[in-house]
Design an enzyme around this catalytic site. Structure first.
Site: not given
Ligand code: ATP
Length: 339
Positions: A131, A195, A332
């Protein structure tokens, strides 16, 4: 690690992976003969794949071997594992070697007239997206990256769609034995608050007209350590969760589509209704005190649930209950902010 954008994962890389896919050693000489290339070309291909995060063992007199075997995505195998209702809803499944991102590709296909229920996968994404312009990292065989095109009659109903998609993915993961996979509002698939995957929606269309929605999903299967170091938040992969016995990728994709396609069909009729309680049961942050970040601003509150249209409800003490749309907001735990 080699940057995705500067590297072209091609049919030769894929052929080498197909040969090494059994996890056994193959001599460079034999591989060169079978693939009708030189031994130094095999060496160079293996070198490229290592640079993309794949662990390839090379031993004198034994040859090359993939440290962690995996199956390449194959449309026929996925179709064969689909249940009848999902198969009826599937229009096409395209398994690509490399794309910038499966969402970008399918959004272009939608503009060119692709049908609802078209699925695109890529072994390798050169520019996977999250995102708000963030990147999504993946590697060939180490991830499952796919997108589904679905048309909806009305834009208004789409605010809960990424939550509904999360329900489908958790059902699929739990069905495969990943019992403690859960969700983080609005679009994260998590395991023990790390994640494991992400969901990205790209919507286009007229405000009051038919909407082409591209639903992208990335799941970590076997993250290379070097790639993991590039991720600025806690992450998990199925290899760790299942102790190395993660499901075949084609079966995993089929399990996801078996849940997702019928759910999308139902979502077009009744939205998040009927999925809300299930979503909340999967939300690992329910009842927790969290921070919501919007640019430099942050708001603290206790997660009270989600509304009928997928907004997050926070108890904000004296300010009462407040509702938040996913738009530009990130959730968060208190004290954790990675920008
Ligand atoms: P939000 O909580 O707003 O969704 P987010 O940081 O999780 O924030 P996303 O857009 O969902 O944002 O995902 C992109 C983010 O996920 C990246 O900025 C990085 O921090 C993380 N990311 C990127 N690749 C991976 C992966 N393969 N596995 C886990 N995390 C990842």
């Amino acid at each position: 690690m080699k940057s995705g954008a500067s590297f072209c994962f091609n049919a030769n890389h894929k052929t080498l992976l197909r040969h090494l896919g059994d996890g056994r050693f193959h001599s460079g000489e034999q591989l060169a003969k079978t693939m009708a290339v030189t031994r130094s070309a095999i060496w160079a291909l293996a070198h490229d794949l290592r640079a993309l995060g794949l662990e390839i063992n090379a031993l004198p007199r034994k040859g090359y071997r993939l440290a962690h075997r995996f199956d390449l995505l194959d449309a026929d195998q996925v179709r064969a594992a689909l249940q009848a209702d999902a198969l009826t809803l599937l229009s096409a499944i395209e398994c690509h070697d490399a794309l910038d991102s499966t969402n970008t590709y399918l959004a272009a296909s939608a503009r060119a007239g692709a049908a609802t229920g078209t699925v695109a996968t890529a072994e390798f994404q050169r520019a996977g997206r999250g995102r708000m312009g963030r990147s999504w990292l993946s590697s060939p065989g180490g991830s499952l990256c796919f997108s589904v095109l679905w048309h909806f009659a009305d834009h208004a109903a789409l605010s809960g769609l990424s939550l509904a998609v999360g329900v489908a993915i958790i059902r699929a993961l739990r069905g495969l034995g990943v019992t403690d996979a859960g969700l983080k509002w609005p679009n994260d698939i998590i395991w023990r608050r790390r994640k494991l995957g992400g969901i990205l929606l790209d919507v286009s269309g007229e405000v009051h007209g038919r909407q082409a929605c591209v639903i992208g999903i990335g799941l970590n299967l076997q993250m290379a350590q070097a790639q993991g170091h590039e991720i600025d938040q806690p992450w998990a992969d199925l290899a760790e969760i299942t102790g190395g016995a993660q499901p075949d990728r084609n079966r995993l994709l089929a399990a996801a589509l078996n849940e997702l396609l019928p759910l999308l069909c139902g979502y077009g009729v009744s939205g998040l209704q009927g999925l809300r309680d299930e979503w909340q049961a999967y939300h690992h942050y329910h009842g927790e005190t969290v921070q919501l970040y919007q640019g430099d601003r942050s708001i603290s509150g206790r997660v009270a649930g989600i509304s009928a249209d997928g907004l997050l409800i926070l108890d904000c003490g004296a300010d009462g209950q407040r509702h938040f749309a996913s738009g530009e907001v990130s959730l968060r735990m208190n004290g954790q902010h990675d920008g």
